[in-house]
Design an enzyme around this catalytic site. Structure first.
Site, PDB file in Angstrom:
ATOM      1  N   HIS A  73     -37.222  11.855 -37.708  1.00 35.21           N
ATOM      2  CA  HIS A  73     -36.716  10.643 -37.076  1.00 35.21           C
ATOM      3  C   HIS A  73     -36.512  10.773 -35.574  1.00 35.21           C
ATOM      4  O   HIS A  73     -36.000   9.868 -34.919  1.00 35.21           O
ATOM      5  CB  HIS A  73     -35.398  10.239 -37.756  1.00 35.21           C
ATOM      6  CG  HIS A  73     -35.099   8.790 -37.627  1.00 35.21           C
ATOM      7  ND1 HIS A  73     -34.065   8.317 -36.868  1.00 35.21           N
ATOM      8  CD2 HIS A  73     -35.716   7.707 -38.151  1.00 35.21           C
ATOM      9  CE1 HIS A  73     -34.045   7.001 -36.925  1.00 35.21           C
ATOM     10  NE2 HIS A  73     -35.035   6.608 -37.703  1.00 35.21           N
ATOM     11  N   LYS A  75     -37.078  10.871 -31.527  1.00 30.90           N
ATOM     12  CA  LYS A  75     -37.807  10.093 -30.521  1.00 30.90           C
ATOM     13  C   LYS A  75     -37.603  10.831 -29.210  1.00 30.90           C
ATOM     14  O   LYS A  75     -36.628  10.626 -28.503  1.00 30.90           O
ATOM     15  CB  LYS A  75     -37.271   8.668 -30.411  1.00 30.90           C
ATOM     16  CG  LYS A  75     -37.496   7.836 -31.654  1.00 30.90           C
ATOM     17  CD  LYS A  75     -36.176   7.533 -32.270  1.00 30.90           C
ATOM     18  CE  LYS A  75     -36.403   6.624 -33.476  1.00 30.90           C
ATOM     19  NZ  LYS A  75     -35.215   6.578 -34.305  1.00 30.90           N
ATOM     20  N   ASP A  80     -43.932  18.047 -18.866  1.00 33.11           N
ATOM     21  CA  ASP A  80     -44.207  19.205 -18.008  1.00 33.11           C
ATOM     22  C   ASP A  80     -43.185  20.331 -18.158  1.00 33.11           C
ATOM     23  O   ASP A  80     -43.012  21.142 -17.259  1.00 33.11           O
ATOM     24  CB  ASP A  80     -44.311  18.779 -16.536  1.00 33.11           C
ATOM     25  CG  ASP A  80     -45.520  17.894 -16.286  1.00 33.11           C
ATOM     26  OD1 ASP A  80     -46.535  18.066 -16.987  1.00 33.11           O
ATOM     27  OD2 ASP A  80     -45.446  17.018 -15.395  1.00 33.11           O
TER      28      ASP A  80
END
Length: 132
Positions: A73, A75, A80
């Site tokens: 779940h 996000k 970089d």
């Protein structure tokens, strides 16, 4: 989009659901510029209607899915290796432009370090396989 589009070397993404064509295009553009893009997506959501995961894979981006009985779940994006973007928003048109969600972008070293470690543990987990 500026945060994701500004990557130069690497872009590691854990995303529950990605249906935004604009964000998928940003990831593909980064890959085409020579940025190493790696994506972990929830197994069930990777084949959800409108999912862009197949398009990312077809473009040559390395995509893995967990073979687990629960949802991935997260996000999160690691840009970089020194900047993290995370929050509650799914990467969908509704999630970005409609819902009341939060999104944080930080270069705070301890948050970045913990995010990199967590991503690498997921990426190298034997219960996570390449999307096909």
């Amino acid at each position: 989009m500026d945060t994701l589009g500004g990557c130069r070397k690497s872009l590691d993404v854990c995303i529950h659901l990605l249906t935004s064509i604009e964000i998928a295009s940003c990831l593909i553009d980064a890959h085409n510029r020579g940025v190493m893009v790696r994506v972990v997506c929830d197994n069930e959501m990777s084949t959800n209607k409108g999912s862009q995961i197949r398009n990312l894979s077809a473009a040559g981006i390395s995509v893995k899915i967990p073979l687990l009985n629960y949802h991935m779940h997260s996000k999160i994006a690691i840009i970089d290796g020194w900047k993290v973007m995370t929050g509650s928003a799914n990467w969908t048109v509704q999630g970005i432009d409609g819902n009341w969600d939060n999104l944080l972008v930080t270069s705070q070293p301890d948050i970045v370090r913990e995010s990199v470690v967590a991503f690498d543990l997921m990426w190298n987990n034997p219960k996570i396989q390449m999307f096909s």
